[in-house]
Write an enzyme that holds these catalytic residues in place. Structure first.
Site, mmCIF file in Angstrom:
data_model
loop_
_atom_site.group_PDB
_atom_site.id
_atom_site.type_symbol
_atom_site.label_atom_id
_atom_site.label_comp_id
_atom_site.label_asym_id
_atom_site.label_seq_id
_atom_site.Cartn_x
_atom_site.Cartn_y
_atom_site.Cartn_z
ATOM 1 N N CYS A 3 -27.837 50.369 69.452
ATOM 2 C CA CYS A 3 -29.292 50.403 69.568
ATOM 3 C C CYS A 3 -29.671 51.588 70.444
ATOM 4 O O CYS A 3 -28.860 52.099 71.219
ATOM 5 C CB CYS A 3 -29.836 49.098 70.138
ATOM 6 N N GLY B 180 -32.973 53.425 72.790
ATOM 7 C CA GLY B 180 -34.256 53.240 73.436
ATOM 8 C C GLY B 180 -35.418 53.834 72.665
ATOM 9 O O GLY B 180 -35.267 54.758 71.871
#
Length: 413
Positions: A392, A394
């Protein structure tokens, strides 16, 4: 039948996409960020220099002048992580001045993006060989240092206030998927610590390290030769006692998330035929990659659409994947990925040597750690053909790279 006219030089039909291979990867041991961490008084660019020099030392068959590009990522491009660090680190490492370099920023996926960017250049024919990696000194440069987010993000309600605080986005994931309980995340986190500890004891973690001389004004010189963040022996009961800093009575703790860390990674990428001509090892072959955007408030789900897109590009399904290296920014984010694809929390294909909850997550460097581990796992698993590295990112993104095992024996996945 009349034969077609030969393609003109420079025409689209005259250029074939070339195979890109991951030759080898190394990293510094990861440290804890802050005044007491092993790298507190060590420069970020010096860590990158150590990584580049180690890659060249391990591969004397690679003439330094054959390196066509150096791409180094950093999330906070300031101070000793600034000044186009790919170029400056290349010069400091002793590469010829003819070797160019540049810096990359895609937050947590910086090193992953450095890899995919130079890989695209290799596939296109712009390069034959490149070095890619990342560094993050979160002790010197906390995430967000010096940034000035545009007030319109909040004024125009483009994002929720929680979108810029990664721990809060993880709490939002728990809200969205209530079946991902804190008990599950703590169980996963304890297992990550145990798997990492077992991997170290078995010699799986460590061969990729480049030791780093560290300096302390108080204690003198030292040597970083092992990861600092892991907590072997961590139990679910231990994790249940930790505070939830992002929300009162929340579910995210320092135990079921990666910490704040310092460290650097690097790897050699090459066009496959060039690698064979030079006698460079071939750890894995790049199949496909993808980056995808999601709502910033739940950035942890980013690996899901990124993986779906990469699989679609590659013409594969999740059942074709025999090994997974999923970055453990937060346990809840990994579990959201596993649940989406119907993979059990304790599936042995996933993070079999532990993950970032144990080893740490120096943001922009972590992507190459995932790749280096997958490459080493491929070497032990000729029965596995495909693996993925995914993370993942930000501000609401995910990234996935699919790799093929060159040692696959054709008998199983």
């Amino acid at each position: 039948m009349v034969a077609p006219a030969p393609a003109k030089p420079g025409s689209a039909s005259a250029r074939a996409v070339r195979d890109v291979v991951f030759v080898d990867g190394v990293r510094t041991p990861f440290g804890k960020a802050g005044a007491k961490g092993i790298y507190a008084e060590t420069r970020a660019d010096d860590m990158v220099v150590k990584v580049i020099r180690e890659l060249l030392r391990r591969h004397p068959e690679l003439p330094p002048e054959r390196v066509d590009e150096v791409a180094i990522a950093a999330t906070t491009q300031i101070g000793d992580q600034g000044l186009t660090i790919g170029r400056t680190a290349a010069l400091l490492a002793g590469l010829p001045k003819s070797v160019p370099g540049y810096a990359v920023d895609r937050m947590c996926a910086g090193a992953m993006t450095a890899v995919t960017t130079v890989a695209g250049g290799i596939a296109f024919g712009a390069y034959d060989i490149a070095i890619a990696g990342g560094v993050e000194h979160m002790g010197r440069h906390p995430m967000g240092e010096g940034v000035d987010p545009n007030p319109r993000f909040l004024a125009d309600r483009l994002v929720d206030t929680s979108a810029l605080v990664m721990g809060q986005t993880a709490e939002n994931l728990h809200d969205r998927f209530p079946h991902l309980t804190k008990a599950r995340t703590d169980t996963f986190a304890a297992a990550s610590q145990a798997k990492y500890d077992a991997a170290v004891k078995a010699g799986k973690i460590g061969p990729e390290f480049v030791t780093v001389a560290t300096r302390s004004a108080e204690h003198g010189w030292g040597l970083a030769s092992a990861d600092e963040p892991p907590r072997p022996g961590t139990t679910v009961e231990d994790l249940g006692k930790l505070k939830t800093p992002f929300r009162p009575h929340g579910r995210i703790t320092a135990g079921n998330a990666a910490g704040l860390n310092d460290g650097a990674t690097g790897c050699i990428l090459a066009e496959e035929q060039t690698a064979r001509e030079l006698g460079l090892p071939i750890g894995m072959r790049l199949v496909a990659y993808s980056f995808a955007g999601v709502e910033p408030e739940v950035m942890g789900v980013g690996p899901v659409p990124a993986t779906e897109k990469a699989l679609r590009i590659a013409g594969l399904s999740i059942e074709d994947i025999g090994l997974f290296e999923v970055n453990e920014a937060f346990a809840v984010q990994v579990l959201a990925f596993l649940d989406h694809f119907g993979i059990a929390d304790d599936d042995p294909r996933v993070n079999q040597w532990g993950g970032a909850i144990a080893t740490g997550h120096p943001l922009a460097s972590s992507g190459v750690r995932l790749m280096t581990q997958l490459s080493r796992q491929f070497a032990e698993r000729p029965d596995v053909r495909y693996g993925i590295t995914t993370m993942c990112i930000g501000i609401g993104m995910g990234g996935t790279v699919i790799w093929e095992n060159p040692l696959w024996n054709g008998e199983a996945k």
